[in-house]
Design an enzyme around this catalytic site. Structure first.
Site, mmCIF file in Angstrom:
data_model
loop_
_atom_site.group_PDB
_atom_site.id
_atom_site.type_symbol
_atom_site.label_atom_id
_atom_site.label_comp_id
_atom_site.label_asym_id
_atom_site.label_seq_id
_atom_site.Cartn_x
_atom_site.Cartn_y
_atom_site.Cartn_z
ATOM 1 N N THR A 150 0.865 -1.191 0.000
ATOM 2 C CA THR A 150 0.000 0.000 0.000
ATOM 3 C C THR A 150 0.898 1.237 0.000
ATOM 4 O O THR A 150 1.374 1.648 -1.047
ATOM 5 C CB THR A 150 -0.963 -0.011 1.202
ATOM 6 O OG1 THR A 150 -0.228 -0.267 2.410
ATOM 7 C CG2 THR A 150 -2.027 -1.080 1.027
ATOM 8 N N LYS A 176 3.807 -6.911 3.990
ATOM 9 C CA LYS A 176 3.587 -5.502 3.701
ATOM 10 C C LYS A 176 3.260 -4.809 5.022
ATOM 11 O O LYS A 176 2.748 -5.415 5.954
ATOM 12 C CB LYS A 176 2.464 -5.303 2.680
ATOM 13 C CG LYS A 176 1.075 -5.755 3.095
ATOM 14 C CD LYS A 176 0.275 -4.838 3.995
ATOM 15 C CE LYS A 176 0.186 -3.437 3.427
ATOM 16 N NZ LYS A 176 -0.614 -2.568 4.383
ATOM 17 N N THR A 187 0.055 -6.823 13.074
ATOM 18 C CA THR A 187 0.259 -5.409 12.792
ATOM 19 C C THR A 187 0.513 -5.141 11.321
ATOM 20 O O THR A 187 0.913 -4.051 10.964
ATOM 21 C CB THR A 187 1.457 -4.888 13.598
ATOM 22 O OG1 THR A 187 2.579 -5.736 13.335
ATOM 23 C CG2 THR A 187 1.164 -4.903 15.075
ATOM 24 N N GLU A 273 5.694 4.794 7.418
ATOM 25 C CA GLU A 273 5.252 5.924 6.587
ATOM 26 C C GLU A 273 6.035 7.189 6.916
ATOM 27 O O GLU A 273 6.041 7.663 8.057
ATOM 28 C CB GLU A 273 3.756 6.147 6.778
ATOM 29 C CG GLU A 273 2.927 5.060 6.117
ATOM 30 C CD GLU A 273 1.436 5.185 6.356
ATOM 31 O OE1 GLU A 273 0.682 4.613 5.554
ATOM 32 O OE2 GLU A 273 1.033 5.848 7.327
ATOM 33 N N ASN A 399 -0.806 10.655 5.794
ATOM 34 C CA ASN A 399 -2.062 10.276 6.439
ATOM 35 C C ASN A 399 -3.105 11.388 6.472
ATOM 36 O O ASN A 399 -4.269 11.126 6.756
ATOM 37 C CB ASN A 399 -1.786 9.757 7.852
ATOM 38 C CG ASN A 399 -1.175 8.368 7.817
ATOM 39 O OD1 ASN A 399 -1.859 7.391 7.580
ATOM 40 N ND2 ASN A 399 0.134 8.299 8.006
ATOM 41 N N THR A 404 -8.476 10.373 0.437
ATOM 42 C CA THR A 404 -8.925 11.219 -0.674
ATOM 43 C C THR A 404 -7.793 11.560 -1.654
ATOM 44 O O THR A 404 -8.079 12.113 -2.710
ATOM 45 C CB THR A 404 -9.514 12.513 -0.138
ATOM 46 O OG1 THR A 404 -8.556 13.168 0.721
ATOM 47 C CG2 THR A 404 -10.773 12.236 0.666
#
EC number: 2.3.1.35
Length: 404
Positions: A150, A176, A187, A273, A399, A404
């Site tokens: 992702t 992933k 997790t 991230e 995030n 969107t």
């Protein structure tokens, strides 16, 4: 134990494939992965402890309740979570995969990852699965890894081999995970394969023991995901004497499973991230292992500590603070903290208090991509290691508009 290439297809009898089927708008990103064993496998899994969990977990639990599986289908781009028709869609994925492979839909592990709360469009998957089955191959592991990603920036796969009972046994894995990562299995998504001959109960035992010390010791952001699991399939094609109890053969198998899970856990933490650094925290001489685990997790989960790692600031007080709010019975006046990296190491705290240290040297150490925090409590034999990452501006950017 020897590291080899091939990921999940390194063990005998396993093939894989990954394609873009249309779940994601970005046609350059693969979004559907298939993993298959030429013979039925003993299977085991561990799952997220989040009370809100994805439909694929419900279906997978039911499918492998008999301890058997032969294939895994996974989509990215949509988590199929909190959807009224989620279980129906997950079951449809199993039925479509079963038809394409000529096996039972009850012998399939199903997984989804991506945005929560969006209805899963089954049409791209329905058109994609028939395209996946014909291209299954030993070389397909790389495409499968890409298809489950992702916000990951790097593929995560590994494979090892070891001799058990006079036979060469291989274990492969792909995983992933980049955000919504926090201890309390699972997790992230992890898929392990092996050609080892081992019973389902012993397979489950090995997986649980490995996960407790590896994947459950990772945190990126303190959020326990809704969809994640780690599964393992064992097809027995290595033809080693069947492992049906604890002993030397089980210990050897567990050693490799732990090694491969540790590698995957570190890759996930380092690819958090927005992360720029992998942060490893080891706690030594704690009153017991349970407390050592809790303290190491507390440190790598601390937002203030993570921010300090990003800024290369040796603010050891934040580390002591994270230790101090950890539940448990322990003293603080014996604790020492050392930080290190390939650029060296430096003691920043001794007996619960600060010590003079070279700030420039500390900054040089903390500017590296891998940082180690070593905590010596001098209060017992408990040992544990946890993995996390720094907290950066990009984490908020990623995030802030993830959906969107």
């Amino acid at each position: 134990m020897k590291k080899i290439t091939g990921g999940v297809t390194a063990p005998k009898g396993f093939t894989a494939a990954g394609i873009h089927c249309g779940i994601r708008n970005n046609q350059t990103k693969k979004d559907l992965a298939l993993l298959y064993s030429e013979v039925p496998c003993n299977a085991a899994a561990v799952y997220t402890q989040n009370k809100v969990y994805g439909a694929p977990i419900t279906v997978t639990k039911a499918n492998i309740a008999d301890g058997m599986a032969q294939a895994m289908i996974c989509n990215s781009g949509n988590a199929n979570t909190c959807n009224a028709d989620g279980v129906e869609k997950a079951e449809m994925m199993c039925e479509m995969t079963a038809k394409a492979l000529g096996i039972s839909p009850k012998d399939i592990i199903v997984a989804s990852t991506g945005v929560i709360g969006m209805t899963l469009n089954i049409e791209p998957i329905a058109s994609g699965i028939p395209k996946l089955a014909p291209i299954l191959s030993k070389e397909g592991h790389a495409d499968a890894v890409e298809a489950i990603m992702t916000t990951d920036t790097k593929p995560k796969e590994e494979a090892y081999e070891i001799e058990i009972g006079g036979k060469t046994v291989s274990i492969g894995a792909m995983a992933k995970g980049s955000g919504m990562i926090h201890p309390n299995m699972a997790t992230m998504l992890g898929f392990l394969t092996t050609d080892c001959a081992i019973t389902t109960p012993m397979l489950q035992k090995a997986l649980k023991l490995a996960v407790d010390d590896t994947f459950n010791m990772v945190s990126v952001d303190g959020d326990t995901s809704t969809n994640d699991m780690v599964s393992i399939m064992a097809n027995g094609l290595a033809e080693n004497p069947v492992i049906d109890s604890e002993g030397a053969d089980f210990d050897a198998f567990l050693l490799v499973v732990k090694e491969i899970c540790t590698s995957m856990a570190k890759k996930i933490a380092g690819d958090g991230e927005g992360a720029t650094k992998l942060v490893e925290c080891s706690v030594h001489h704690a009153p017991d292992t349970k407390l050592a685990k809790a303290i190491s997790k507390s440190i790598i989960t601390s937002s203030l500590t993570k921010a300090a790692m990003f800024g290369a600031d040796a603010n050891w007080g934040r580390i002591l603070c994270a230790i101090g709010y950890t539940e448990g019975d322990f003293a603080v006046d014996t604790i020492s903290v050392t930080i290190s990296s390939p650029k060296g190491e430096i003691l920043v705290c001794e007996k619960g208090a600060g010590v003079p240290f070279d700030e420039d040297k500390a900054k040089e150490i903390l500017l590296q991509e891998e940082i180690h925090i070593d905590v010596d409590m001098q209060q017992g034999d408990g040992e544990a290691t946890a993995w996390g990452c720094d907290l950066t501006y990009d984490y908020v950017k990623i995030n802030g508009d993830y959906r969107t």
